[in-house]
Structures are given as structure tokens and as C-alpha cells.
Write a protein that holds these residues in place. Structure first.
Motif, mmCIF file in Angstrom:
data_model
loop_
_atom_site.group_PDB
_atom_site.id
_atom_site.type_symbol
_atom_site.label_atom_id
_atom_site.label_comp_id
_atom_site.label_asym_id
_atom_site.label_seq_id
_atom_site.Cartn_x
_atom_site.Cartn_y
_atom_site.Cartn_z
ATOM 1 N N SER A 221 29.440 24.498 25.501
ATOM 2 C CA SER A 221 30.433 25.521 25.163
ATOM 3 C C SER A 221 29.889 26.454 24.099
ATOM 4 O O SER A 221 28.937 26.127 23.375
ATOM 5 N N ILE A 222 30.516 27.632 24.022
ATOM 6 C CA ILE A 222 30.277 28.577 22.942
ATOM 7 C C ILE A 222 31.507 29.479 22.877
ATOM 8 O O ILE A 222 32.181 29.672 23.896
ATOM 9 N N LEU A 236 30.482 33.568 15.764
ATOM 10 C CA LEU A 236 30.018 32.667 16.822
ATOM 11 C C LEU A 236 30.365 31.237 16.421
ATOM 12 O O LEU A 236 29.955 30.769 15.355
ATOM 13 N N PHE A 239 29.208 26.137 19.374
ATOM 14 C CA PHE A 239 28.064 26.159 20.292
ATOM 15 C C PHE A 239 27.523 24.733 20.358
ATOM 16 O O PHE A 239 26.967 24.220 19.386
ATOM 17 N N GLY A 251 21.747 26.346 27.291
ATOM 18 C CA GLY A 251 22.183 26.842 25.989
ATOM 19 C C GLY A 251 21.822 28.310 25.799
ATOM 20 O O GLY A 251 22.606 29.090 25.243
ATOM 21 N N LEU A 254 24.348 30.385 27.671
ATOM 22 C CA LEU A 254 25.604 30.493 26.945
ATOM 23 C C LEU A 254 25.498 31.513 25.816
ATOM 24 O O LEU A 254 26.378 32.359 25.641
ATOM 25 N N LEU A 255 24.424 31.428 25.037
ATOM 26 C CA LEU A 255 24.261 32.334 23.904
ATOM 27 C C LEU A 255 24.150 33.778 24.370
ATOM 28 O O LEU A 255 24.735 34.689 23.766
ATOM 29 N N ALA A 258 27.570 35.117 25.245
ATOM 30 C CA ALA A 258 28.381 35.387 24.069
ATOM 31 C C ALA A 258 27.930 36.655 23.361
ATOM 32 O O ALA A 258 28.762 37.486 22.936
ATOM 33 N N TYR A 285 18.563 30.892 17.917
ATOM 34 C CA TYR A 285 19.269 31.982 17.227
ATOM 35 C C TYR A 285 18.292 33.099 16.845
ATOM 36 O O TYR A 285 18.554 34.287 17.086
#
Length: 316
Positions: A221-222, A236, A239, A251, A254-255, A258, A285
């Protein structure tokens, strides 16, 4: 073909064993250590020395989780790291005197626990228990080693609330951070409260949450909270990935979803708060434009960590 009449009682017994052995609690074996930390001491004590990669295989954990775990055990005086005589670039792990004393207490506790349980069975059943558990543990390991690994293309990224999403996201946070950081009920309750409050604001167009769905199961999830920080700044949050999907690219998907949402809605910047030691997440990130702005010691999650704030400005 194994029937449900065989499978279901084994599942039930396995759940009961997990609870009775204490694995539902954030600490294990009358220590203040997480289950993964206790198992690390046991495996290193049994072998004499191990490398971090060996622990990954033995514990079934990803490299970044073991790296954080080892770092914490070294800082608390349980382990020492030394250069490998055969490969000076590699590090080997061994127990310190404090680690050996702790392991001795763990072993004493575990032996008492097993002795107390076996005392409730006739002696002729002891061998049956031993051989059955050894066989089943070996079969579980064989099944894990031969299981297909989910690929990123098998994962669907779905926006918006999904049935079970709130509970599943809280569960993933609780289990992961209890295992890797020793966080407990205080942390899990804060995640639950924050996510429940945010879910009531999902109708606002500046807020959104995404789930990574793998085989119909929520596995990541995020969320972007566009309201709580104000000043045209996105937050944010939440995550998290299931262990089975870590390192598989889900991942990253997802990022990217977002951050595209943030850019499409014109947020001037996106902020996130985390803490030192989550190296794989930090690399992800930074690869997407986040920069570390500040860090400080704090205990808002129930244990003291070096908290960090990252900021990503909207691309021009």
C-alpha cells in the motif's frame, strides 16, 4: 492430493503453536528482543560465526531487514562484526559475552517451555512429537524454496479503498516493524488510528490510497494525504510491502503511482517521515527525487529511533 480434512487441522494446530510459543507478542523468550533477533542469536550461537547473507537464508528475511537487525544487535552489544579471514571485504558475525549470556537465558527458557509441554503427554508420545515436528519443518522449508516468486507484472496497482484494506495495511506495518524494530502495540495502534481517520477523508480529490494486489490479496500500500500538511504540500504515508513482494519492483510501481498523482494535482512538494536504517526504502525515495532535509532522535513510535524527514519538489 491432500484433503481439506487433513490441511485444516494442521493449520489450526500451527496457529495455536504460534500463539502458545509467544510469536504474537513483539518480544520473545522472556527477553526484550524481537523474534527475529532471538532467532539470530540462536543461529549464530549454533554455528559460531555467520555472515549476514547466511541469516537471510536461515530466517527467510530480505537483505535490508537483516542489515537493520544486525546493526541493532551490534549496537546493543549482542554481536560483533569482524573481517572474514578468507575474504577481507566480507564481515562475519559472532556472539559477544553479553550475547552468549542472553542466548543461555533463551535456551533455558525454551527448554523449560518444551519440558512443561511434554510433561502433559505420555512418554511414548515424545518421539512422535519430535519426529513429526522435524518432518513438517523440513517440508515447510522445501515448499518455501520451491515456491514461485511473484513478479511485478503479476501485481495490479488499484486506487481507492478495497474491502479489508485498512486492517491489512495495519497488519503489514505491525508485523514488519515488530520483527525488524521491536515496535509493539503503541506503534500499531497509532498506524490504525491514523489510517482510520484518513480513510474518512478519501472522498476529497487531493487524497488517495493505492493497494498492490497479488492473486486477489492485498500485498502492499501507499497513500497521499493532500490535506494534513497544508501549504500545497502532499504527505506520503503508509508505504509498506508484504515480504513476498519486497525487491520485486511492486514497491517502485506504487511509489510512481503516488508521485504521478502528486504532480498531476499540482502539489509544490511531497514530504515523508521515516527513520534511519530503512536503507532499501531510502534508495527508492532518493531515486525518485526525495532528499533528506532533517533528522533527529525521537520516540514517537514507542522506541527511540533517528527520525528523518525527506522532501521531493515537483519537477519543473
Amino acid at each position: 492430493m491432500v484433503s481439506d480434512a487433513t490441511i485444516d487441522p494442521i493449520r489450526d494446530a500451527s496457529r495455536r503453536m504460534v500463539r502458545e510459543l509467544g510469536f504474537m507478542r513483539p518480544t520473545l523468550a522472556e527477553t526484550d528482543m524481537s523474534p527475529s533477533a532471538v532467532h539470530s542469536l540462536i543461529e549464530i550461537g549454533r554455528s559460531g560465526t555467520l555472515q549476514a547473507s547466511d541469516l537471510c537464508d536461515l530466517l527467510g528475511l530480505e537483505k535490508s531487514s537483516v542489515s537493520r537487525l544486525v546493526g541493532k544487535l551490534v549496537r546493543t552489544g549482542m554481536l560483533r562484526e569482524t573481517a572474514d579471514e578468507k575474504d577481507r571485504r566480507a564481515k562475519v558475525l559472532s556472539l559477544t559475552d553479553q550475547g552468549r549470556q542472553t542466548l543461555s537465558r533463551i535456551d533455558d527458557y525454551a527448554r523449560r517451555q518444551v519440558h512443561a509441554a511434554l510433561s502433559h503427554l505420555p512418554e511414548n508420545a515424545h518421539v512422535t512429537v519430535r519426529e513429526g515436528l522435524l518432518a513438517y519443518a523440513g517440508a515447510l522449508a522445501a515448499a518455501r524454496e520451491n515456491a514461485p516468486t511473484p513478479a511485478a507484472e503479476d501485481v495490479a496497482i488499484i486506487a481507492g479503498y478495497q474491502p479489508g484494506l485498512i486492517g491489512r495495511v495495519v497488519e503489514m506495518h505491525g508485523r514488519f516493524y515488530a520483527r525488524t524494530e521491536g515496535f509493539g502495540a503503541f506503534f500499531e495502534a497509532r498506524v490504525a488510528a491514523g489510517l482510520a481517520e484518513f480513510s474518512g477523508r478519501l472522498a476529497a480529490p487531493c487524497n488517495q490510497i493505492w493497494a498492490a494486489m497479488e492473486g486477489g490479496r492485498i500485498a502492499g500500500s501507499i497513500a497521499i494525504d493532500g490535506e494534513d500538511l497544508g501549504e500545497n504540500t502532499a504527505h506520503l504515508r503508509w508505504f509498506i510491502m508484504d515480504d513476498a513482494l519486497r525487491g520485486k519492483g511492486a514497491g517502485r510501481q506504487l511509489l510512481q503511482k503516488a508521485l504521478q498523482f502528486c504532480d498531476d494535482r499540482g502539489f509544490a512538494q511531497t514530504r515523508l517521515w521515516t527513520f534511519r536504517g530503512l536503507d532499501a526504502a531510502r534508495r527508492l525515495y532518493e531515486a525518485h527525487g526525495f532528499m533528506l532535509e532533517d533528522e533527529w532522535p525521537g520516540a514517537q513510535w514507542g522506541s527511540e529511533v533517528m527520525e528523518q524527514k525527506f522532501i521531493r519538489k515537483r519537477p519543473v
